[in-house]
Enzyme design. Structure first.
Site, PDB file in Angstrom:
ATOM      1  N   LEU A 181      34.715  36.797  39.378  1.00 52.35           N
ATOM      2  CA  LEU A 181      35.752  37.061  38.388  1.00 52.35           C
ATOM      3  C   LEU A 181      35.903  35.813  37.534  1.00 52.35           C
ATOM      4  CD1 LEU A 181      38.594  38.851  40.413  1.00 52.35           C
ATOM      5  CD2 LEU A 181      37.259  39.843  38.554  1.00 52.35           C
ATOM      6  N   ASP A 182      36.068  35.993  36.225  1.00 51.69           N
ATOM      7  CA  ASP A 182      36.289  34.861  35.332  1.00 51.69           C
ATOM      8  C   ASP A 182      37.591  34.142  35.705  1.00 51.69           C
ATOM      9  OD1 ASP A 182      34.027  35.568  33.855  1.00 51.69           O
ATOM     10  OD2 ASP A 182      35.187  36.906  32.550  1.00 51.69           O
ATOM     11  N   PRO A 183      37.720  32.854  35.390  1.00 49.17           N
ATOM     12  CA  PRO A 183      38.981  32.147  35.658  1.00 49.17           C
ATOM     13  C   PRO A 183      40.194  32.854  35.056  1.00 49.17           C
ATOM     14  CG  PRO A 183      37.271  30.572  35.117  1.00 49.17           C
ATOM     15  CD  PRO A 183      36.674  31.939  34.894  1.00 49.17           C
ATOM     16  N   ARG A 205      34.327  41.899  29.180  1.00 51.10           N
ATOM     17  CA  ARG A 205      34.429  41.126  27.935  1.00 51.10           C
ATOM     18  C   ARG A 205      33.508  41.677  26.853  1.00 51.10           C
ATOM     19  NH1 ARG A 205      32.788  35.399  29.127  1.00 51.10           N
ATOM     20  NH2 ARG A 205      31.956  36.179  31.099  1.00 51.10           N
TER      21      ARG A 205
END
Length: 330
Positions: free
Chosen positions: A54-56, A195
């Site tokens: 998971l992205d930050p 995204r």
């Protein structure tokens, strides 16, 4: 003369053998690896891995596998996942999310629900998608984000991904003349970037877009997960102790539900544990399967060949003896 106080060092973590799966509610601001290391030290687990970054910026479900559960982590990486995201229309960023630098800003044209739904439908099904240049995909053994941060020019090839659902949940702010935000629901397969979906949606709507918020809701086979925050886990350890903390782990069998199941008796389990195959016929042929003993304890993963024979693939350490893990939930 008074000597300055030396900074207090954290006591060194004494790791232990621990098996099981933690359904972590990853907080915003940490990378998946940072979150993994936090909980690995919290549980004192010798070995750990997560199943799908998971992205930050993102929050939500990050399954963390400890010990023998890491042997099934690769299969969980390809599982179907669901997200809720907020798209901010009118601004394109270099990372395709709110943590990036703005590249382009455009006015948002008048939009209707029908126009938004039509664009979402275009991005549903088996589609071709170009991953973000700021991603963990590797080229030449190095993540793309590392190359992008150095300012290198990067061309990312499109690839096919599965988007099972891309639905509008709420557009009240946009339609009422407020912030140009869309709240969206996404269900997708392995390798899909939310995204990129939001970026491409913005292009279809004629104004560009980026992800303002992102939360992972579930990952197969954990459709209704009981997630644990870092704060809750730390509080449990401090006030209830390590034994209660360990009770937060799911057994390895909980992560094996996505594979077809094959049951074997004790003698057959010992043969598999010695690396020997079993004659069939086992089903389904040509598939990887979850191997369980007569009592439902997971023994690991195997493969059924074209003739129906069962071969061991990745077995847990107790497969040959039938003994469970000494520590933890597995």
């Amino acid at each position: 003369m008074t000597k300055p106080n030396k900074p207090t060092r954290r006591p060194r973590t004494v790791f232990r053998r621990l098996d099981g799966i933690l359904l972590l509610d990853k907080p915003q601001g940490l990378s998946s690896n940072q979150a993994l290391q936090r909980v690995r030290h919290l549980f004192r687990a010798e070995k750990g891995g997560h199943t799908g970054s998971l992205d930050p910026l993102a929050t939500g479900l990050l399954p963390v596998c400890f010990g023998e559960a890491t042997k099934i982590a690769g299969g969980l990486l390809g599982a179907r996942k669901a997200y809720e995201t907020v798209a901010r229309l009118g601004i394109v960023t270099d990372t395709d999310d709110a943590e990036g630098q703005p590249l382009r800003e455009q006015p948002v044209p008048p939009l209707t629900i029908d126009a938004i739904d039509a664009a979402l439908k275009t991005l549903t099904g088996r589609i071709r998608q170009r991953p973000p240049i700021y991603s963990a995909l590797k080229r030449g053994g190095e993540p793309l984000y590392a190359k992008a941060r150095r300012g290198e020019t990067i061309e990312v090839d499109e690839r096919e991904v599965d988007v099972h659902a891309f639905d509008l949940l709420n557009a009240a702010d946009l339609l009422d003349g407020g912030e140009p935000l869309l709240r969206l629901h996404v269900e997708c397969g392995s390798g899909t970037y939310v995204r990129s979906l939001v970026r491409d949606l913005g292009e279809l709507l004629g104004c560009g877009a980026h992800v303002a918020q992102l939360r992972r809701l579930w990952v197969d086979p954990f459709r209704e997960p009981r997630m644990w925050t870092l704060a809750a886990l730390e509080d449990l350890l401090e006030h209830a102790g390590e034994r209660v903390l360990d009770a937060c782990l799911l057994p390895v069998e909980a992560g094996m539900a996505s594979w077809p199941e094959v049951r074997v008796n004790a003698a057959q389990a010992q043969r598999l544990g010695r690396g020997q195959g079993l004659r069939g016929p086992y089903q389904p042929r040509g598939r990887q399967v979850a191997i369980l003993d007569e009592h439902g304890r997971g023994l690991g993963l195997g493969e059924v060949d074209a003739e129906g024979g069962l071969r061991p693939a990745r077995l847990f350490r107790w497969a040959a003896t039938g003994a469970g893990g000494e520590d933890g939930a597995a």
